[in-house]
Each structure stands twice: as structure tokens, then as C-alpha cells.
Design a protein around this motif. Structure first.
Motif, PDB file in Angstrom:
ATOM      1  N   ASN A 148       4.198 -10.568  -0.021  1.00 37.72           N
ATOM      2  CA  ASN A 148       4.369 -11.197  -1.337  1.00 37.72           C
ATOM      3  C   ASN A 148       4.638 -12.698  -1.256  1.00 37.72           C
ATOM      4  O   ASN A 148       4.180 -13.465  -2.106  1.00 37.72           O
ATOM      5  CB  ASN A 148       5.439 -10.469  -2.167  1.00 37.72           C
ATOM      6  N   PHE A 161      -1.893  -3.573  11.854  1.00 37.53           N
ATOM      7  CA  PHE A 161      -1.358  -2.638  10.862  1.00 37.53           C
ATOM      8  C   PHE A 161       0.076  -2.236  11.204  1.00 37.53           C
ATOM      9  O   PHE A 161       0.468  -2.201  12.374  1.00 37.53           O
ATOM     10  CB  PHE A 161      -2.263  -1.410  10.757  1.00 37.53           C
ATOM     11  N   PHE A 166      13.458  -7.568   9.438  1.00 39.35           N
ATOM     12  CA  PHE A 166      12.423  -6.976   8.582  1.00 39.35           C
ATOM     13  C   PHE A 166      12.626  -7.348   7.121  1.00 39.35           C
ATOM     14  O   PHE A 166      13.748  -7.354   6.619  1.00 39.35           O
ATOM     15  CB  PHE A 166      12.504  -5.451   8.722  1.00 39.35           C
ATOM     16  N   GLY A 187      10.679  -5.806   3.652  1.00 40.77           N
ATOM     17  CA  GLY A 187       9.626  -4.906   3.178  1.00 40.77           C
ATOM     18  C   GLY A 187      10.230  -3.747   2.415  1.00 40.77           C
ATOM     19  O   GLY A 187      11.317  -3.865   1.836  1.00 40.77           O
ATOM     20  N   TYR A 212      13.359   4.153  14.645  1.00 38.10           N
ATOM     21  CA  TYR A 212      12.725   3.629  15.872  1.00 38.10           C
ATOM     22  C   TYR A 212      13.773   2.995  16.784  1.00 38.10           C
ATOM     23  O   TYR A 212      13.704   3.105  18.008  1.00 38.10           O
ATOM     24  CB  TYR A 212      11.665   2.576  15.547  1.00 38.10           C
ATOM     25  N   LEU A 247      15.229  -5.366   1.721  1.00 33.10           N
ATOM     26  CA  LEU A 247      14.348  -4.344   1.136  1.00 33.10           C
ATOM     27  C   LEU A 247      14.100  -4.608  -0.351  1.00 33.10           C
ATOM     28  O   LEU A 247      14.174  -5.739  -0.798  1.00 33.10           O
ATOM     29  CB  LEU A 247      14.960  -2.967   1.395  1.00 33.10           C
ATOM     30  N   GLU A 300      11.144   0.994  -8.025  1.00 36.17           N
ATOM     31  CA  GLU A 300      10.560  -0.341  -7.951  1.00 36.17           C
ATOM     32  C   GLU A 300       9.036  -0.254  -8.104  1.00 36.17           C
ATOM     33  O   GLU A 300       8.386   0.486  -7.365  1.00 36.17           O
ATOM     34  CB  GLU A 300      10.897  -0.967  -6.590  1.00 36.17           C
TER      35      GLU A 300
END
Ligand code: NAD
Length: 496
Positions: free
Chosen positions: A166, A221, A240, A242, A253, A266, A399
Motif C-alpha cells: 500500500n 511471492f 513485518f 502486512g 515460523y 498489522l 478490515e
């Protein structure tokens, strides 16, 4: 100069980046594979971009690790680190028009916004952390006669940055600038929808003199390159921005690999509360409209819920609709456009699906609700306003990440604050009131990382940015972000 024709001509004449930046080299993916990078402006392919996978991530992490261990960046004098980061900022400024064009082509945002907001803010971010890097002090512990103790901030090592589409360059800058300023090495994985400015940034960093391996950029990806980075045993931290769904995977992970640190910025379902004593109804209506429609609603802090006191609601909503009617989808490359395309066909379909759900749940559609400019082949959705949205409606809880506003009326303060806090998110919140006590009380009670009174998005790089609850943890921006990319080491020297 600044016309649609100018930007179309420029798009045809500039070199569009397509390759990864690994170990100081601009390189295709090791597999030789590429993926089609589609412009949401018209649905056409812009270029074929290197499709990085776990092999490219391994190469990038190995290079970042080698750079960290031999200290080619970490051990540089702070004056030299500053000089190189300032040079990077200067090169970004030199190429600002190209960067803006790449951003608008890639994600469909209005060129005017890319030129005036995204690119200048990204440059400012690099400068801010270049200025700050020699102002990070340690601490000296309490004095004893036979021992001296101190604590120092040390870089973590290899930072994996995984960013969304974005605000592609700005989100990358928010992470790589403080990470580099603290002496770390970085592997940046841009979103597959928006690789271009990240690739260009990697090239500019080499030109600025950042040593090879210190900033690697691997497009690809999420499920391949992103996952490989997050599972890597030699990555010390994932920074991160996203979705919550991917944020949860990243925590897993980490547990499945080396317990790397994870910081998560987030999503949100941010409320803007307009009380009956709002000091400036005109400004509040402007902020209600642009709080959701800026960047086509693809903003983590989008003011996607408007809670308005019933005494002023009818007039307020009419004002808001009057402003929203002037916001019409246009070509992202036209300097007159204030509202562009959504990033992808998928994201457009998501927004249209939420609109259909809101209709079926009995929300009152007051504006928009349809796809626009379909003849262009691009992915446009009209600014959309629903009134009479109940607190338990899907539109109040989930959202959309698109241009869809949910309006809900309230009758008392307690009810408004309860509704405002009534989602799993806690990124941003706003209140409009003349009452100082109410403003302070609301600011305290709202469970959000950012609270704005009588304004929306009224902050910049100097203030911490991040969420409460499922909007994540860890802060971007401000001096706090530097410490995120550092470990604290205590050293004690016994005096003999
Ligand atoms: P996303 O989570 O789908 O993708 C973000 C990044 O994660 C991309 O680079 C993607 O390739 C990568 N990714 C996807 N799957 C992965 C996996 N399994 N392992 C590792 N990486 C993976 O989010 P998006 O659609 O790009 O962005 C929209 C979301 O981002 C929204 O929820 C929005 O609110 C949020 N956002 C938050 C902020 C903030 O600062 N809080 C800012 C912008 C966007």
C-alpha cells in the motif's frame, strides 16, 4: 511538465527495474524465473520481475551474514554511516520523479500523492535515521567501589524486512533505515504486487556506496520467498508490515526455526468518533471522508468506522457525502487525480465482496458501491458509504482495506468508547470534541497505538507508529524504532 502525457512518456522512457539486488549485484533469480508485474491502472503487464525463491533468499542471507560478520558496515565510523545514508537520501531525491512514477504504475495510487507524500516521506525517513544514528547512547550502571557496569545497544545481525503494497517505498524505508542505522544487514522482500521501488532502492543504495550484502532486495511471492526468509535459521529478526493472517504465520515460523524476533505492524478497523460538541464540523467531515478514501482506503490506519453522535448525525453525514461525491476514481498518472485504482483485481474483488455483504446485512448504502472505469481494464472501486451499520455487522468488525466507510450513530460517550474498542484491532482512533476532559479521557480509554484528537493522521516520522491488540507489536518511526533493531548488552568490569 506535470501532465498525464508527461508521465505516460516518462513511463515509456525510463528503465523499469526487474532484477533482485543480492551481494552487491543486480541479478536475475537463480532459477531464471520471472513473474508478471501487472499495473492496476489498466490491468496490463508492466514488466517481468525476477521471481526469487528459497535459493535466492539463502544467497541473500549468506551475503548479509558475511557483511555483518566482517563488519564492513557495522564497524564503520558513525560519520561514514551517516554520509552513506545521506547520499542514499540525495539519490532518492534526484530520482524522486521516477520513484513516484514507479509507485503509481505499480499500485495505482495518484501520482500527486506519490510525488508529494510517499517519496518525500521515504526520503525524510532515511535522513531522520541518518541524523539519529550517532545519538544512540548506552547507560552507565550504579556506581560501586570495585566495579563499573554499562549497557550498550548492539545490532542484532541479519534483519528480514517483509513489507506490503500500500505504501511500498515508505514501509520499506520505515524498516530498513533504522535497521541499517543501527549497523545491521538487511534482506528486504517487497510485496509481489509492488516490487519496483524496492528494487530501485536497492540499486540506489549500491550507488550511494552501501557495501555489498548490507542491503539485499529479493522480489518474489510471500509463500515462497517470504516464508523462506521467515523460516531461515540465520535471520535474527523479521520486521513485518502486512495482514494479521501472515503475522500469525510469522510467529509460527519463528517458533519452528530459530526463535528469531518478530515485529508486527498489522491491520486496523480504526474508529473516528465525532461528539456533538465537535469544534469544527467542516474539518471533521473532511477528515471523515479523506480518513477513509485517501489511498483508495488501502491504509492500515484508514478511518473505516465513523461513530457520530445522533444529535448531529444527519447533518454531518450529508456534509460527508457532499465531500465524498467530489472524490471520483481517475487515472493514477493524471496529476488531477486524487483517488486512483486499487492495487489488484483480487483486492478490488475483496472490496466488492464486503460491499455485497454489507448490503445483505441491511446496512444502508448511501454512496458508491460499484466497480468504476471498467473500460480501462483497471481495478477501480467507487468511494462507498454505508450508514446505519450495526456494531456487530461484518463491516464494523473486519478490515476491508478498501474505500468503504461504515457509519454508526451513538447516543452517549460510554457507548461510543465501547464500540470504538469493540474489535480485535487497536491501531488508530480519533475523537472530535471541544471538551478537554473528554478528549483526555477518550485518549486514555481508547485501546489503540495512535490516538488523534480533532484531526486524523496528525503525526510524522518523529512519533512512534504501531498497534495494540491484533494490530501488532513493535513500533516503527521515532527513535524507539532504533532500539527495535538492537540488543542490549550489559558489561561489568571488576576493578582489581
Ligand atoms: P499480506 O500480509 O498479504 O502481505 C504482506 C507481505 O507479506 C508481502 O510482502 C507478502 O509477500 C508477504 N507474505 C505473504 N505470505 C507470506 C508468508 N507465508 N510468509 C512470509 N511472508 C509472506 O498483506 P498485504 O495484503 O500486502 O497488506 C495489507 C495488510 O497490511 C492489511 O491488513 C493492512 O492493514 C496491513 N498494513 C499494516 C500497516 C501497519 O503499519 N500497521 C501498514 C500497511 C499495511
Amino acid at each position: 511538465m506535470t501532465s498525464l502525457a508527461h508521465f505516460e512518456a516518462l513511463a515509456g522512457s525510463i528503465a523499469i527495474p526487474s532484477k533482485a539486488v543480492i551481494d552487491g549485484k543486480v541479478t536475475p533469480a537463480l532459477s531464471g524465473k520471472t513473474f508478471d508485474n501487472v499495473s492496476p491502472r489498466n490491468g496490463r503487464i508492466i514488466n517481468a520481475v525476477a521471481e526469487g525463491d528459497s535459493a535466492d533468499i539463502d544467497a541473500a542471507v549468506a551475503s548479509a551474514r558475511a557483511a555483518f560478520e566482517d563488519g564492513r558496515w557495522r564497524k564503520k565510523h558513525y560519520n561514514e554511516k551517516k554520509r552513506i545514508l545521506f547520499k542514499l537520501a540525495d539519490l532518492m531525491k534526484r530520482d524522486a520523479e521516477q520513484l513516484a512514477l514507479l509507485e503509481s504504475l505499480d499500485v495505482g495510487k495518484p501520482i500527486n500523492d506519490s510525488l508529494k507524500v510517499d517519496i518525500p516521506a521515504s526520503i525524510k525517513t532515511v535522513r531522520y535515521y541518518a541524523e539519529a544514528l550517532d545519538k544512540v547512547y548506552g547507560e552507565v550502571g550504579p556506581e560501586t567501589s570495585d566495579r563499573i557496569s554499562f549497557a550498550v545497544h548492539e545490532p542484532l545481525g541479519v534483519i528480514g524486512c517483509v513489507v506490503p503494497w500500500n505504501f511500498p517505498l515508505m514501509m520499506a524505508a520505515w524498516k530498513i533505515a533504522p535497521a541499517l542505522a543501527m549497523g545491521n544487514s538487511v534482506v528486504l522482500k517487497p510485496a509481489e504486487q509492488s516490487p519496483l521501488t524496492a528494487l530501485k532502492l536497492g540499486e540506489l543504495a549500491l550507488e550511494a556506496g552501501l557495501p555489498p550484502g548490507v542491503l539485499n532486495v529479493v522480489p518474489g511471492f510471500g509463500a515462497a520467498a517470504g516464508k523462506a526468509l521467515a523460516l531461515h535459521m540465520d535471520v535474527d529478526m523479521i520486521a513485518f508490515t502486512g495482514s494479521g493472517a501472515v503475522g500469525k504465520l510469522l510467529m509460527q515460523y519463528s517458533g519452528q526455526s530459530n526463535l528469531k524476533r518478530v515485529s508486527l505492524e498489522l491491520g486496523g478497523k480504526s474508529p473516528q468518533i465525532v461528539f456533538a460538541d465537535c469544534p469544527d464540523l467542516k474539518a471533521a467531515a473532511e477528515h471523515a471522508a479523506w480518513g477513509i478514501f485517501y489511498n483508495q482506503g488501502e491504509v492500515c490506519t484508514a478511518a473505516s468506522r465513523l461513530l457520530v453522535h445522533e444529535d448531529i448525525a444527519d447533518a454531518f453525514v450529508e456534509n460527508l457525502l457532499g465531500i465524498a461525491r467530489t472524490i471520483t476514481p481517475g487515472d493514477p498518472l493524471s496529476p488531477d487525480t486524487r483517488f486512483g485504482a486499487m492495487v489488484s483485481e483480487e483486492q478490488m474483488k475483496t472490496a466488492l465482496r464486503y460491499i455485497s455483504t454489507a448490503n445483505s446485512e441491511g446496512c444502508a448504502l448511501r454512496l458508491g458501491g460499484r466497480r468504476a472505469r471498467e473500460d480501462t481494464g483497471g481495478f477501480y472501486v467507487e468511494p462507498t458509504v454505508f450508514d446505519a451499520v450495526k456494531a456487530d455487522a461484518t463491516l464494523s468488525r473486519e478490515e476491508v482495506f478498501g474505500p468503504v466507510l461504515a457509519v454508526t450513530r451513538f447516543s452517549d460517550t460510554g457507548q461510543a468508547l465501547k464500540m470504538a474498542n469493540g474489535t480485535v484491532y487497536g491501531l488508530a482512533a480519533g475523537v472530535w470534541t471541544k471538551d478537554v476532559s473528554l478528549a483526555h479521557r477518550a485518549a486514555r480509554e481508547l485501546r489503540a497505538g495512535l490516538v488523534w484528537v480533532n484531526g486524523w493522521d496528525a503525526c510524522d516520522i518523529t512519533m512512534p507508529f504501531g498497534g495494540f491488540k491484533q494490530s501488532g507489536f513493535g513500533r516503527d518511526r521515532s527513535l524507539h524504532a532504533l532500539h527495535k533493531y538492537a540488543d542490549l548488552k550489559s558489561v561489568s568490569i571488576t576493578l582489581r
